[in-house]
Design a protein around this motif. Structure first.
Motif: not given
Length: 170
Positions: A24-26, A51, A71-72, A132, A28-29, A21, A68-69
């Protein structure tokens, strides 16, 4: 594997699923953090901190499709707090950097300084929209507010930036 199943596995403290996970998101973060801090070190530190926080709180994700929402939002909240804490120092660093920059960079730094003077809520919307490339709908989901509110705040932000920049350029 299905994204929602991956989140459910991570909620059961499956380290491999959580790692997938985050992988997949690193990016964008990192981009979100970099838009706040403008340096690699602080952005990387923000990703590490978020993280860790996400790992500790993963069970609080009510609906796996909104991971996703979720963690963003953690990243935005962390960056907003840290940015406010470091704001005075970072503005001084930007002022020093302006003296050595080319004119095109001056304009970019000047714009970033004006964005930094906006209310934190307005800054967040401008950064999510223009740095973004998120849609109004995506921003509304992340900030948990109606689309109309996002549109109003975006309009207000742009209006304030226009006035602020116009004063400086006159």
């Amino acid at each position: 594997m299905d994204f929602e199943q991956l989140v459910k596995r991570a909620q059961k403290y499956d380290d491999e699923a959580f790692y997938e996970l985050i992988t997949l998101h690193k990016i964008s973060l990192y981009k979100i953090a970099y838009s706040y801090f403008k340096n690699e070190h602080d952005a990387t530190e923000a990703v590490q901190e978020v993280t860790f926080r996400a790992y500790k709180e993963i069970r609080k994700v009510r609906q796996p499709q909104f991971f996703t929402t979720w963690i963003t939002r953690i990243m935005i909240n962390y960056c907003s707090r840290e940015y406010s804490r470091k704001k005075k120092t970072s503005l001084q660093e930007v002022d020093k950097g302006v003296e050595d920059s080319e004119s095109s960079t001056l304009t970019k730094i000047d714009l970033e300084q004006h964005i930094a003077l906006l209310d934190p809520q307005l800054q967040t919307i401008v950064k999510l929209k223009y740095y973004h490339d998120l849609t109004i709908d995506q921003i509304a989901d992340i900030l948990e507010c109606p689309e109309g509110t996002v549109k109003t705040r975006l309009y207000k932000s742009l209006k304030l930036l226009k006035v602020s920049l116009a004063k400086e350029w006159l």
